[in-house]
Design a protein around this motif. Sequence first.
Motif, PDB file in Angstrom:
ATOM      1  N   GLN A  55       0.822  -1.206   0.000  1.00 33.84           N
ATOM      2  CA  GLN A  55       0.000   0.000   0.000  1.00 33.84           C
ATOM      3  C   GLN A  55       0.859   1.261   0.000  1.00 33.84           C
ATOM      4  O   GLN A  55       0.524   2.253  -0.646  1.00 33.84           O
ATOM      5  CB  GLN A  55      -0.932   0.003   1.221  1.00 33.84           C
ATOM      6  N   GLN A  56       1.989   1.216   0.700  1.00 32.69           N
ATOM      7  CA  GLN A  56       2.905   2.366   0.698  1.00 32.69           C
ATOM      8  C   GLN A  56       3.428   2.632  -0.705  1.00 32.69           C
ATOM      9  O   GLN A  56       3.531   3.789  -1.138  1.00 32.69           O
ATOM     10  CB  GLN A  56       4.059   2.110   1.666  1.00 32.69           C
ATOM     11  N   GLN A  57       3.746   1.564  -1.448  1.00 34.24           N
ATOM     12  CA  GLN A  57       4.193   1.733  -2.834  1.00 34.24           C
ATOM     13  C   GLN A  57       3.089   2.351  -3.686  1.00 34.24           C
ATOM     14  O   GLN A  57       3.334   3.263  -4.484  1.00 34.24           O
ATOM     15  CB  GLN A  57       4.580   0.381  -3.439  1.00 34.24           C
ATOM     16  N   LEU A  58       1.878   1.861  -3.494  1.00 34.68           N
ATOM     17  CA  LEU A  58       0.766   2.336  -4.314  1.00 34.68           C
ATOM     18  C   LEU A  58       0.379   3.769  -3.973  1.00 34.68           C
ATOM     19  O   LEU A  58      -0.087   4.524  -4.837  1.00 34.68           O
ATOM     20  CB  LEU A  58      -0.437   1.407  -4.154  1.00 34.68           C
ATOM     21  N   ASP A  59       0.571   4.147  -2.719  1.00 36.76           N
ATOM     22  CA  ASP A  59       0.297   5.538  -2.348  1.00 36.76           C
ATOM     23  C   ASP A  59       1.240   6.492  -3.081  1.00 36.76           C
ATOM     24  O   ASP A  59       0.852   7.607  -3.446  1.00 36.76           O
ATOM     25  CB  ASP A  59       0.444   5.722  -0.837  1.00 36.76           C
ATOM     26  N   GLN A  60       2.470   6.022  -3.292  1.00 37.74           N
ATOM     27  CA  GLN A  60       3.457   6.837  -4.002  1.00 37.74           C
ATOM     28  C   GLN A  60       3.229   6.824  -5.508  1.00 37.74           C
ATOM     29  O   GLN A  60       3.437   7.831  -6.187  1.00 37.74           O
ATOM     30  CB  GLN A  60       4.875   6.311  -3.693  1.00 37.74           C
ATOM     31  N   ALA A  61       2.813   5.672  -6.031  1.00 34.91           N
ATOM     32  CA  ALA A  61       2.652   5.533  -7.486  1.00 34.91           C
ATOM     33  C   ALA A  61       1.429   4.662  -7.773  1.00 34.91           C
ATOM     34  O   ALA A  61       1.558   3.443  -7.983  1.00 34.91           O
ATOM     35  CB  ALA A  61       3.902   4.921  -8.101  1.00 34.91           C
ATOM     36  N   PRO A  62       0.231   5.220  -7.762  1.00 34.71           N
ATOM     37  CA  PRO A  62      -0.982   4.428  -8.000  1.00 34.71           C
ATOM     38  C   PRO A  62      -0.982   3.793  -9.400  1.00 34.71           C
ATOM     39  O   PRO A  62      -0.361   4.318 -10.331  1.00 34.71           O
ATOM     40  CB  PRO A  62      -2.112   5.459  -7.884  1.00 34.71           C
ATOM     41  N   VAL A  63      -1.677   2.654  -9.505  1.00 37.76           N
ATOM     42  CA  VAL A  63      -1.878   2.032 -10.813  1.00 37.76           C
ATOM     43  C   VAL A  63      -3.343   2.199 -11.191  1.00 37.76           C
ATOM     44  O   VAL A  63      -4.237   1.883 -10.413  1.00 37.76           O
ATOM     45  CB  VAL A  63      -1.459   0.545 -10.812  1.00 37.76           C
ATOM     46  N   LEU A  64      -3.588   2.716 -12.365  1.00 40.27           N
ATOM     47  CA  LEU A  64      -4.941   3.064 -12.778  1.00 40.27           C
ATOM     48  C   LEU A  64      -5.436   2.105 -13.851  1.00 40.27           C
ATOM     49  O   LEU A  64      -4.678   1.672 -14.714  1.00 40.27           O
ATOM     50  CB  LEU A  64      -4.974   4.496 -13.300  1.00 40.27           C
ATOM     51  N   GLY A  65      -6.717   1.805 -13.802  1.00 43.31           N
ATOM     52  CA  GLY A  65      -7.312   0.933 -14.803  1.00 43.31           C
ATOM     53  C   GLY A  65      -8.592   0.333 -14.281  1.00 43.31           C
ATOM     54  O   GLY A  65      -8.962   0.512 -13.116  1.00 43.31           O
ATOM     55  N   ASN A  66      -9.288  -0.403 -15.143  1.00 42.35           N
ATOM     56  CA  ASN A  66     -10.576  -0.989 -14.772  1.00 42.35           C
ATOM     57  C   ASN A  66     -10.577  -2.512 -14.843  1.00 42.35           C
ATOM     58  O   ASN A  66     -11.639  -3.130 -14.864  1.00 42.35           O
ATOM     59  CB  ASN A  66     -11.683  -0.432 -15.672  1.00 42.35           C
ATOM     60  N   MET A  67      -9.404  -3.115 -14.877  1.00 42.34           N
ATOM     61  CA  MET A  67      -9.309  -4.572 -14.856  1.00 42.34           C
ATOM     62  C   MET A  67      -7.979  -4.955 -14.235  1.00 42.34           C
ATOM     63  O   MET A  67      -6.938  -4.362 -14.553  1.00 42.34           O
ATOM     64  CB  MET A  67      -9.399  -5.153 -16.265  1.00 42.34           C
ATOM     65  N   GLY A  68      -7.998  -5.939 -13.324  1.00 41.18           N
ATOM     66  CA  GLY A  68      -6.742  -6.359 -12.731  1.00 41.18           C
ATOM     67  C   GLY A  68      -6.896  -7.594 -11.860  1.00 41.18           C
ATOM     68  O   GLY A  68      -8.007  -8.101 -11.635  1.00 41.18           O
ATOM     69  N   ILE A  69      -5.757  -8.085 -11.380  1.00 42.84           N
ATOM     70  CA  ILE A  69      -5.711  -9.270 -10.523  1.00 42.84           C
ATOM     71  C   ILE A  69      -4.774  -8.990  -9.353  1.00 42.84           C
ATOM     72  O   ILE A  69      -3.879  -8.146  -9.429  1.00 42.84           O
ATOM     73  CB  ILE A  69      -5.225 -10.518 -11.301  1.00 42.84           C
ATOM     74  N   GLY A  70      -4.992  -9.694  -8.238  1.00 39.74           N
ATOM     75  CA  GLY A  70      -4.148  -9.532  -7.067  1.00 39.74           C
ATOM     76  C   GLY A  70      -3.898 -10.860  -6.379  1.00 39.74           C
ATOM     77  O   GLY A  70      -4.608 -11.843  -6.617  1.00 39.74           O
ATOM     78  N   HIS A  71      -2.901 -10.876  -5.489  1.00 35.15           N
ATOM     79  CA  HIS A  71      -2.467 -12.129  -4.880  1.00 35.15           C
ATOM     80  C   HIS A  71      -1.829 -11.864  -3.528  1.00 35.15           C
ATOM     81  O   HIS A  71      -1.051 -10.918  -3.359  1.00 35.15           O
ATOM     82  CB  HIS A  71      -1.430 -12.795  -5.807  1.00 35.15           C
ATOM     83  N   THR A  72      -2.176 -12.665  -2.547  1.00 37.15           N
ATOM     84  CA  THR A  72      -1.479 -12.674  -1.262  1.00 37.15           C
ATOM     85  C   THR A  72      -0.954 -14.090  -1.053  1.00 37.15           C
ATOM     86  O   THR A  72      -1.687 -15.062  -1.203  1.00 37.15           O
ATOM     87  CB  THR A  72      -2.373 -12.191  -0.107  1.00 37.15           C
TER      88      THR A  72
END
Length: 610
Positions: A55-72
């Motif tokens: 989240q700290q990375q994304l706060d600095q450089a958000p990724v924008l779009g309307n489709m994606g995937i995530g993983h933990t």
Amino acid sequence: MCGIIGYIGEKDTQQVLTTGLRKLEYRGYDSVGIAVFNGESVQVEKSKGRLEELQQQLDQAPVLGNMGIGHTRWATHGRPSDENSHPHTDDKQEFAVVHNGIIENYLEIKRELIEEGYTFRSETDSEVISHLFSHLYSGDMVTTIQKVVQRLEGAYALGIVSKHEPNRLYAVREASPLIIGSGEYEALISSDIPAVLEHTRDIYILEDGEMAILTKENVTLLQTETGRELSRDMFRVNWDMEQAEKNGYDHFMLKEIHEQPAALLKTMTGRFNKESMTVDFEELQWSDEFIAQWNKITIVACGTAYHAGLIGKHVIEELTRIPVDVEVASEFRYRRPIVNEKTLVIVVSQSGETADTLAALRQSQHLGANVLAITNVVGSSIAREADEVILTMAGPEIAVASTKAYTTQVLTFYLLGIYLAQRKHTVSEDYSRQLLQSVIEIPSKIEEILEHSKGIRWYSESIKDATSVFFIGRGLDHAVSLEGSLKLKEISYIHSEAYAAGELKHGTLALVEEGTPIIALITQDEISEKMLGNIQEVKARGAQVLGVATEGNVNIWEYVDQSCYIPCTHSAVTPLLTVIPLQLISYYTSLALGNDVDKPRNLAKSVTVE
């Protein structure tokens, strides 16, 4: 074991994915990442550690779009690291993949792809999948997925995004759980339901050998091998998101400990007649003749569910006089179990997706046995494949250390034992009524224990610096001591073992020295004198003993250093009470040590790999 999430729609995809991943962290939290299609390319952000780090990375450089995937991730192949985090991409970053499962033949595929010039950046088995997509892409994603999965051996739930198909999200399943959420102008994939409830309650449960094509407008299910379109009713989730939130408690585990009276009441509801004091399972379609043919019952489970099965063995054998074996699921499938059409196999799994237990279920059916599943999740693989199902009503259990799932499983064994005994007429009506009445009273007695738990917190502070803690008991108390020991070790990281008290003199006493903490369970009246003798044995070696007994048992005062009492009840049902102080001891010890109670190191909630 890992958690995957995917989204396509009109919302902020980054926000949807990270919120969903937070709901899935119980499945693994060694690393985390997302991949979002930004309209031109697939952008990946991932890191070792928990979601806060990403989240700290994304706060600095958000990724924008309307489709994606995530993983933990819960690490299997490769240590936790940025490189081993998912999503994985191909060399050209045209495909991104998240994977839950294990690819057993990944080394063979990896060698072939390296020879073809592909570059690998991780130690994982999963990275071969993203490179396979690049290598086998034919201009059509459905046929490419078919080609890819033909090469894969093992278990997988996959979420796939591609630069070539900017308006479609793909999912495919084989032996790992995956659900599809269908909303208004949006659709999602996930390893588990809580991650999508904020967006939709309409769910498709993907089966083995199936894939899904998701667009904003609709969801299409296909048989993976043939590409044939499938028709399936949606499943409507009827429990509330609030059930998966902390509701003012410091940790999910503490909340779930306190939810046990309500969970037990829900599990009992509709399953007994208070006027006739009989148990009835409407969901079990067994005739008296069918029950009479069983010459053995085999209970198969893992971890905490296995410990519930040990109590089930005591209860069912005592009430029905049918021999009962209890098997560890991970060992069951790798030998030749003596199971046939005259065996009832009971598989127990909180999630209904436990890989070893699911394999044992299938093997038992292959051998001709009737399989009953005890599980907490409707629509899970085990619930769907078993011949009969008893659903526990624990509700969502988020903490990795199981509490209410365990006690609802144990309660189910009591109800099942009474039900079978009444059908077989193996105990008197008076005894079965007395036992059922004691079971019915358990929730209110647990509330009594929870209202007076301050002494337990003090005891936890006193053992937090111990190098080893031992639990001892006899009979049903020994079965409970195994669960108490597991709870302590898995969240406090203190070495802990449980022993049948009568076995102490056969080796274990060598480990007892001055000051060793020992938790002794003394609730079985018929063997209490023997148990007090065992306590004297450890006291003579300098042990500090906490005795857990039923109220009014003043005999233990002169034998133990401290005592903890549970309300009086029928001795056969004490396990449902005795385990509560043991759960609290483990919780408060972990808290005193400053550990992450809900997310213990190296563990995950749902074990979907062997």
